[in-house]
Write an enzyme that holds these catalytic residues in place. Sequence first.
Site, PDB file in Angstrom:
ATOM      1  CB  SER A 135      -0.831   0.486   0.816  1.00 54.72           C
ATOM      2  OG  SER A 135      -1.511   1.601   1.612  1.00 54.72           O
ATOM      3  CE1 TYR A 158      -4.425  -1.467   4.729  1.00 55.41           C
ATOM      4  CE2 TYR A 158      -2.625  -0.338   4.290  1.00 55.41           C
ATOM      5  CZ  TYR A 158      -3.333  -0.541   3.744  1.00 55.41           C
ATOM      6  OH  TYR A 158      -3.449  -0.413   2.495  1.00 55.41           O
TER       7      TYR A 158
END
Length: 246
Positions: A135, A158
């Site tokens: 990401s 994350y």
Amino acid sequence: MLLKDKIIVVIGGEGLLGKAIVNGILHEGGVPISADIKPIKDSNNDIDYIMVDITSKKSINDCIEIVYKKYGKIDALVNTAYPRNKNYGRNFLEVEFEDFCENLNIHLGGYFLTSQQFIKFFLKQGFGNIINFSSIYGVIAPSFEIYAETTMTMPVEYAAIKSAIIHLTRYMAKFLKGKNIRVNCISPGGIMDKQPINFIKNYNSLCLNKGMLDKDDIIGTVIFLLGDISKYINGQNIIVDDGYSL
């Protein structure tokens, strides 16, 4: 038909991005295998579906064996799974240590275990290709201001997981020097998935043209890395985010 007759296993194939990747592979003449822990909702006779748990070595190897027995080869693995526990996504100050560790274990650990087992197979086969999904928040720090006036946040798990996936990709690519196995990574920006209007507006203000991406906006990069036209791209992280990370 950039992927004609290529056998490609998509882990997390029933997810938002996974389904789009599976369909993209099919469109380019490839043979996609949708491997996921979730039950299949909408089946397609042109796609093989396999249940797999990325935290189980046996489950992963069963998947490899099933695909190899049917097709006689596996050209590539795409890791798109996004496992998380029920407490995932809490504010940084509210995250329990046990939850932090569990989420790293099932997500980052799952990517490691899946890649490791497929690499063992690829080494015996003599070739292979792995694409991991990270990401932009594995590359840059979060823009916390875009979450204002929403109940959303950018989970600390994350950030830790996605940054580690990028370096895990580089590690594996270097480890496999001379083995005819490529390992690359794709880091998408935000993808539309029913987010609040305020978040989308704030996010879009930091992009250059489109803003939030649709799931299909990532597919061209996936097809490129799966195809022979990118055969000398190895150990790289490709960012697809409409300039958000600049």
